[in-house]
Design a protein around this motif. Structure first.
Motif, short mmCIF file in Angstrom:
data_model
loop_
_atom_site.label_atom_id
_atom_site.label_comp_id
_atom_site.label_asym_id
_atom_site.label_seq_id
_atom_site.Cartn_x
_atom_site.Cartn_y
_atom_site.Cartn_z
N VAL A 17 15.13 -34.48 10.22
CA VAL A 17 16.24 -33.62 10.64
C VAL A 17 15.67 -32.36 11.27
N GLY A 18 16.40 -31.79 12.22
CA GLY A 18 15.94 -30.57 12.86
C GLY A 18 17.11 -29.67 13.23
N TRP A 19 16.89 -28.38 13.17
CA TRP A 19 17.88 -27.41 13.65
C TRP A 19 17.30 -26.77 14.91
N TYR A 20 18.06 -26.87 16.00
CA TYR A 20 17.58 -26.41 17.30
C TYR A 20 18.43 -25.26 17.79
N SER A 21 17.79 -24.31 18.45
CA SER A 21 18.51 -23.19 19.06
C SER A 21 19.34 -23.72 20.23
N PRO A 22 20.29 -22.91 20.73
CA PRO A 22 21.08 -23.32 21.90
C PRO A 22 20.21 -23.67 23.11
N THR A 23 18.99 -23.12 23.17
CA THR A 23 18.09 -23.47 24.27
C THR A 23 17.07 -24.53 23.85
N LEU A 24 17.39 -25.21 22.76
CA LEU A 24 16.61 -26.38 22.31
C LEU A 24 15.22 -26.06 21.77
#
Lengths: 312, 312
Positions: A17-24
């Motif tokens: 699982v990963g959490w990515y910023s709006p700019t990926l």
């Protein structure tokens, strides 16, 4: 309100699982065994618990991307996946969306998302059309055309493992049966049975793709012949793909690529011999995958971003 | 200022021209022999004179579409065309544009434009992805993906005739050599030489694809076997295309389609046997081309419209 994207790569062995910023940009990641032998509900619950560890508190993701096995994963349902025989129409996307504030959730299969990731950040960057091929126990694929994931009419496109070739024995084989790790193991067992060629493979209890690869790397002649034959079949598959898609790049990933030039060189040679027009070919056409184990996690994050931008 | 579109289909034998309304209705058409054996300049001059007959007086076309042979026709240059060996980098699009008030001019090859025409008005209407296959002396193709003509990185995509298959004799053949009219003639000559099977083909001086087709239609057993074998090879080509594109339709045109079910039935059977997932297949997947001799003229008009709308 740009929060970020939740990405989930639900594989047969491990879940990432990963959490990515709006700019990926990847902010946090985690992973754990999938334990798919357990009841479906507890597998799903564990995915959700793992994902909660990376989603910031009080945050609803802008979108969720899920990498999941099986055909037509884009429907959000898991069914007919080889690795999950008991999962019959399980609405995984819906279950995960509900657990995260009904965030828009987009599911796809691994090879499609790997194609997207290699196109955005990896060996296919800036190349269009970009084809991706994964060669391991099976052969899968994905494509980016016009900057978009290409999935065909019913989401089934880019199954290069199922291009069929007749062989000298009068049978018809899928490319997967001729050039995957499984195919390499089979070709070797057949050659061992049909010839007297000495080979260290004869000392082994199990002759599979891995054993053949290791023996080839050590210079075993029979193993080298088998890998080279698999490479030529792979090349024949690439010939079909190149004549149909005229891609700017074909990225090849999967464990079989660890064989390196032992398999890639005969594939490239077959391409060079059989392409009708040299304009199809050039020295950068065939590339080895650049992204590692997180390739599908990255792809699912990109997919969530692309699909939510498209107004999903 | 919507005037209309000039369309030109410059073929090896005949040149067709048409004037189309802004909504792509055909207003006037004309045609004449191409006489490509004459000097290049006079061939071009005659194309322009023919086109003047359909363009209304004092009118500059909104755009011009040209169907022309050879790879990378999109460049506007004719080169390496089998039918025009002496045309070496001839800027046909530029010459025609200059003759019609420098109207924006877009050139493409025949199979791509036929695909576009069948997608817009013919047997592929409303289907996406739509593949088009022309099977005559050679095998060519085109595709519409996401409503757009798909041409690949360098405009070379969809060359299904150059998918390669190994055969029982240890050689590798292109699909074109196995399933085109030329291939059918060759297969028949080989079978006549290799067997004693009685056949009316043995009475003929020239055994070509046309002769084999006629004999097959009359029930000649050897001819029927050859056509059926070509159909199975065609089916093997379709298997590759379906697994890669998951098309909603594959339209098949070209003279070989006149053989009807004699060749299409074995092709369909091969598809049904070898597709990995029944979702790929359905009863309308394979369609016979619906448009006639003007298919490329129509396609060139559509192409002119599409490209000029795209801001060309």
């Amino acid at each position: 309100m740009a929060e970020g994207f939740l990405s989930i790569d639900f594989g047969g062995t491990r879940t990432r699982v990963g959490w990515y910023s709006p700019t990926l940009e990847l902010i946090t990641r985690d992973e754990s065994p999938s334990h798919t032998e357990q009841p479906i509900e507890s597998v799903i619950d564990r995915i959700i618990q793992l994902a909660r560890k990376v989603v910031p508190a009080y945050t609803v993701p802008d979108a969720i991307g899920i990498c999941a096995p099986g055909p037509q994963a884009y429907t959000g349902y898991i069914r007919h996946a080889n690795t999950l025989p008991e999962w019959d129409n399980v609405p995984l996307a819906q279950r995960i969306s509900a657990a995260f504030g009904d965030a828009p959730t987009f599911m796809e299969n691994d090879a499609n998302l790997a194609a997207l990731a290699e196109y955005q950040f990896g060996a296919a960057k800036g190349c269009d059309p970009a084809l991706y091929l994964t060669v391991s126990t099976g052969i899968g694929g994905g494509a980016v055309i016009g900057g978009q994931l290409f999935t065909g009419w019913r989401g089934l496109a880019i199954e290069p493992g199922h291009i069929k070739f007749p062989t000298a024995d009068g049978q018809v084989y899928s490319l997967e049966a001729l050039a995957s790790g499984t195919g390499i193991g089979r070709l070797a067992r057949e050659k061992l049975a049909a010839t007297d060629t000495p080979s260290r493979l004869r000392l082994l209890q199990t002759v599979d793709g891995k054993a053949v690869g290791e023996s080839a790397a050590q210079g075993d002649r029979l193993a080298l012949e088998v890998v080279s034959e698999a490479g030529r079949w792979l090349g024949l598959g690439l010939v079909a793909m190149v004549h149909l898609f005229n891609p700017q790049v074909i990225v090849i990933g999967g464990s079989v690529v660890n064989l390196g030039e032992l398999i890639l060189n005969p594939a490239r040679q077959t391409l060079a011999e059989l392409l009708i027009d040299p304009l199809f070919n050039y020295d950068k056409l065939i590339q080895v995958a650049a992204l590692g184990d997180d390739v599908c996690l990255t792809g699912a994050a990109i997919h969530a971003r692309n699909k939510s931008f498209a107004g999903g």
